[in-house]
Design a protein around this motif. Structure first.
Motif, short mmCIF file in Angstrom:
data_model
loop_
_atom_site.label_atom_id
_atom_site.label_comp_id
_atom_site.label_asym_id
_atom_site.label_seq_id
_atom_site.Cartn_x
_atom_site.Cartn_y
_atom_site.Cartn_z
N ALA A 12 0.83 -1.20 0.00
CA ALA A 12 0.00 0.00 0.00
C ALA A 12 0.87 1.25 0.00
O ALA A 12 0.58 2.22 -0.72
N VAL A 13 1.95 1.24 0.78
CA VAL A 13 2.87 2.38 0.82
C VAL A 13 3.58 2.54 -0.53
O VAL A 13 3.74 3.66 -1.03
N GLU A 14 3.97 1.43 -1.11
CA GLU A 14 4.63 1.49 -2.42
C GLU A 14 3.70 2.06 -3.49
O GLU A 14 4.11 2.85 -4.33
N ALA A 15 2.42 1.68 -3.41
CA ALA A 15 1.45 2.16 -4.40
C ALA A 15 1.09 3.63 -4.17
O ALA A 15 0.80 4.36 -5.12
N SER A 16 1.11 4.06 -2.91
CA SER A 16 0.76 5.45 -2.56
C SER A 16 1.78 5.99 -1.57
O SER A 16 1.49 6.11 -0.37
N PRO A 17 2.98 6.31 -2.01
CA PRO A 17 4.05 6.69 -1.08
C PRO A 17 3.79 7.96 -0.28
O PRO A 17 4.43 8.17 0.75
N HIS A 18 2.85 8.78 -0.71
CA HIS A 18 2.56 10.03 0.02
C HIS A 18 1.35 9.89 0.94
O HIS A 18 0.90 10.89 1.50
N ASP A 19 0.85 8.66 1.10
CA ASP A 19 -0.30 8.43 1.96
C ASP A 19 0.18 8.26 3.41
O ASP A 19 0.74 7.23 3.78
N THR A 20 -0.04 9.29 4.19
CA THR A 20 0.41 9.30 5.59
C THR A 20 -0.21 8.15 6.38
O THR A 20 0.46 7.53 7.21
N PHE A 21 -1.46 7.85 6.13
CA PHE A 21 -2.16 6.83 6.92
C PHE A 21 -1.59 5.44 6.67
O PHE A 21 -1.43 4.65 7.62
N HIS A 22 -1.26 5.13 5.42
CA HIS A 22 -0.63 3.82 5.14
C HIS A 22 0.71 3.72 5.87
O HIS A 22 1.02 2.69 6.45
N ALA A 46 6.25 9.58 7.00
CA ALA A 46 4.86 10.01 7.19
C ALA A 46 4.82 11.47 7.63
O ALA A 46 4.00 12.25 7.14
N TYR A 47 5.71 11.84 8.54
CA TYR A 47 5.78 13.22 9.00
C TYR A 47 6.08 14.17 7.84
O TYR A 47 5.50 15.25 7.73
N ALA A 48 6.98 13.75 6.97
CA ALA A 48 7.38 14.59 5.84
C ALA A 48 6.24 14.81 4.85
O ALA A 48 6.23 15.82 4.15
N THR A 49 5.28 13.89 4.81
CA THR A 49 4.18 14.02 3.84
C THR A 49 2.87 14.48 4.48
O THR A 49 1.90 14.70 3.76
N ALA A 50 2.84 14.63 5.79
CA ALA A 50 1.61 15.05 6.47
C ALA A 50 1.28 16.49 6.08
O ALA A 50 2.10 17.38 6.24
N ARG A 51 0.09 16.71 5.55
CA ARG A 51 -0.28 18.04 5.07
C ARG A 51 -1.56 18.58 5.71
O ARG A 51 -1.94 19.71 5.45
N THR A 52 -2.23 17.78 6.51
CA THR A 52 -3.47 18.22 7.14
C THR A 52 -3.40 17.93 8.63
O THR A 52 -2.60 17.11 9.08
N PRO A 53 -4.23 18.60 9.42
CA PRO A 53 -4.26 18.31 10.85
C PRO A 53 -4.59 16.84 11.14
O PRO A 53 -4.04 16.25 12.08
N ILE A 54 -5.43 16.24 10.33
CA ILE A 54 -5.79 14.84 10.56
C ILE A 54 -4.58 13.94 10.31
O ILE A 54 -4.30 13.04 11.11
N SER A 55 -3.85 14.17 9.24
CA SER A 55 -2.68 13.33 8.98
C SER A 55 -1.58 13.59 10.01
O SER A 55 -0.88 12.67 10.42
N ALA A 56 -1.44 14.82 10.47
CA ALA A 56 -0.47 15.12 11.53
C ALA A 56 -0.87 14.41 12.81
O ALA A 56 -0.02 13.90 13.55
N GLY A 57 -2.16 14.35 13.10
CA GLY A 57 -2.64 13.61 14.26
C GLY A 57 -2.36 12.13 14.16
O GLY A 57 -2.03 11.48 15.16
N CYS A 58 -2.46 11.60 12.95
CA CYS A 58 -2.13 10.19 12.70
C CYS A 58 -0.67 9.94 13.06
O CYS A 58 -0.34 8.95 13.73
#
Length: 88
Positions: A12-22, A46-58
């Motif tokens: 999943a990370v390989e398919a979507s490398p900018h997906d913080t949740f994966h 994940a920290y480097a790609t977090a762009r929203t408060p929700i992804s930062a919370g993740c």
């Protein structure tokens, strides 16, 4: 966590490398399996790609979980109030 779950999350990370949740889920699974160094690398990405408060919370939540896993491995107090219990 079993190897199949980790491999699924790696894909999943390989398919979507900018997906913080994966990446956060992969980090948690890796830490649960004892691969804490790799888990921390995933959290850094994940920290480097977090762009929203929700992804930062993740990322923040996953950091706590991974830190607790490290503490368990080293037989240290874990949890957000661990320092209180350790000094009481």
């Amino acid at each position: 966590m079993d190897g199949d779950e980790i491999e699924f999350l790696r894909a999943a990370v390989e398919a979507s490398p900018h997906d913080t949740f994966h990446r956060c889920n992969l980090a948690y699974s890796l830490a649960s399996a004892g691969a804490v160094e790799e888990a921390m690398l995933q959290l850094a990405a994940a920290y480097a790609t977090a762009r929203t408060p929700i992804s930062a919370g993740c990322v923040t939540s996953a950091l706590r979980d991974v830190a607790d896993r490290i503490a368990q491995q080293w037989s240290l107090p874990s949890g957000s109030d661990a320092w209180l219990r350790a000094t009481a």
